[in-house]
Design a protein around this motif. Structure first.
Motif, PDB file in Angstrom:
ATOM      1  N   PRO A 139       0.801  -1.231   0.000  1.00 26.76           N
ATOM      2  CA  PRO A 139       0.000   0.000   0.000  1.00 26.76           C
ATOM      3  C   PRO A 139       0.827   1.271   0.000  1.00 26.76           C
ATOM      4  N   PHE A 140       2.127   1.158   0.337  1.00 25.04           N
ATOM      5  CA  PHE A 140       3.002   2.320   0.364  1.00 25.04           C
ATOM      6  C   PHE A 140       3.932   2.363  -0.856  1.00 25.04           C
ATOM      7  N   LEU A 163       7.130 -10.187   0.031  1.00 26.23           N
ATOM      8  CA  LEU A 163       5.983  -9.300   0.201  1.00 26.23           C
ATOM      9  C   LEU A 163       6.122  -8.441   1.447  1.00 26.23           C
ATOM     10  N   HIS A 164       5.540  -7.247   1.386  1.00 25.17           N
ATOM     11  CA  HIS A 164       5.455  -6.368   2.547  1.00 25.17           C
ATOM     12  C   HIS A 164       4.510  -6.996   3.573  1.00 25.17           C
ATOM     13  N   ASP A 165       4.666  -6.648   4.833  1.00 23.15           N
ATOM     14  CA  ASP A 165       3.808  -7.232   5.871  1.00 23.15           C
ATOM     15  C   ASP A 165       2.361  -6.778   5.752  1.00 23.15           C
ATOM     16  N   GLU A 166       2.146  -5.568   5.223  1.00 23.44           N
ATOM     17  CA  GLU A 166       0.793  -5.054   5.000  1.00 23.44           C
ATOM     18  C   GLU A 166       0.554  -4.982   3.496  1.00 23.44           C
ATOM     19  N   LEU A 167      -0.634  -5.394   3.063  1.00 18.18           N
ATOM     20  CA  LEU A 167      -0.880  -5.540   1.627  1.00 18.18           C
ATOM     21  C   LEU A 167      -2.301  -5.129   1.270  1.00 18.18           C
ATOM     22  N   ILE A 168      -2.470  -4.795  -0.003  1.00 21.12           N
ATOM     23  CA  ILE A 168      -3.820  -4.736  -0.557  1.00 21.12           C
ATOM     24  C   ILE A 168      -3.896  -5.755  -1.693  1.00 21.12           C
ATOM     25  N   VAL A 169      -5.089  -6.315  -1.854  1.00 19.49           N
ATOM     26  CA  VAL A 169      -5.333  -7.349  -2.858  1.00 19.49           C
ATOM     27  C   VAL A 169      -6.476  -6.879  -3.753  1.00 19.49           C
ATOM     28  N   GLN A 170      -6.293  -7.030  -5.064  1.00 22.43           N
ATOM     29  CA  GLN A 170      -7.302  -6.620  -6.036  1.00 22.43           C
ATOM     30  C   GLN A 170      -7.433  -7.665  -7.136  1.00 22.43           C
ATOM     31  N   PRO A 171      -8.604  -7.764  -7.754  1.00 23.01           N
ATOM     32  CA  PRO A 171      -8.716  -8.623  -8.935  1.00 23.01           C
ATOM     33  C   PRO A 171      -7.912  -8.031 -10.086  1.00 23.01           C
TER      34      PRO A 171
END
Length: 283
Positions: A139-140, A163-171
């Protein structure tokens, strides 16, 4: 130095690849009598308490404004606490530099966008929130970094350690590797470019080897973009859109320290001069 002078802030690692734009900004700053001093994020020693100074010691370097392109919204917030005008505002910098906040903010005004889910790396690996394939983003992240197309459980496991510890997921969007970047200064749409990757690469960023050309916005697209502008009131941003199956714009992300190479490669628009004219009007 002119009473109304500003600080242009970059991270050291970003200066070389942004030299053309930095030079344009510096020249334009003198043309509008708002001279800039380039300073790196790493060399800054900011007064954050018990002082009205901005930098650690030099009172003469107290700026009238800052242009912070270091992707660190806390500097904008400190500047504003000392009544120094920041471009972008701390609010816009904070929203733009966290994709979760960007999507949440614009979802309130019904801007079309992909389903966007925040999760942790641990949860993603154990319980993916979407069916494969999907896209995972830090996200950053900026400039197309930390974006991964995941098409299977095996692929997810393979990439998980990076991967970063915080994530966003999208189709996955309807036209991967293609997007439209719209350049905005104040309440004005300055121009737009269509960016495409050369192969099946998911990201269309010019810095990653994509191609670009001027994109002519239609009236519906301008209306959508103006809706975002009216809601956010940015100073200088890039609004990035994907294209859906019908060729309509779907919001993807907002860039605070927006890269402008694709615009001045494809047009005669001097966006640095336009931005510094705006800065002069605002200060």
């Amino acid at each position: 130095m002119n009473k109304k002078h500003g600080m242009l802030i970059y991270r050291k690692e970003d200066i070389a690849r942004n030299k053309v734009f930095i030079d344009l900004l510096m020249k334009a700053s003198y043309d509008v009598d708002r001279p800039l001093m380039l300073i790196t994020y790493e060399e800054m020693a900011l007064q954050v308490a018990e002082s009205n100074l901005f930098l650690e010691s030099e009172e003469s370097l107290f700026p009238s404004f800052i242009i912070n392109r270091s992707v660190s919204h806390w500097i904008n917030e400190i500047a504003e606490s000392k009544e120094i005008r920041s471009f972008n505002s701390a609010k816009i910098a904070r929203i733009a530099n966290d994709k979760r906040l960007t999507h949440s903010t614009l979802s309130k005004i019904d801007i079309p966008m992909l389903t966007t889910i925040h999760t942790s790396k641990e949860t993603l690996v154990e319980h993916p929130p979407l069916d494969f394939p999907f896209v995972v983003k830090n996200p950053f992240g900026r400039g197309g970094t930390d974006v991964h197309l995941i098409d299977s459980a095996d692929a997810l496991k393979e990439v998980s350690s990076s991967l970063h510890d915080e994530l966003i997921v999208q189709p996955v969007g309807s036209a991967p590797g293609k997007d439209v970047r719209v350049f905005v200064i104040g309440n004005q749409i300055i121009g737009a470019v269509l960016r495409e990757s050369f192969d099946s690469e998911l990201r269309a960023n010019i810095s990653l080897g994509g191609s670009s050309k001027i994109y002519e916005l239609n009236e519906d697209e301008k209306s959508l973009i103006n809706k975002i502008i009216d809601h956010l009131k940015p100073d200088f941003v890039g609004l990035d859109f994907l294209l859906d199956e019908n060729g309509k714009l779907t919001f993807n992300e907002m860039e605070d320290a927006v890269g402008c190479r694709s615009l001045y490669m494809n047009s005669e628009i001097d966006i640095a001069a336009l931005f510094m004219k705006y800065v002069a009007e605002q200060t």
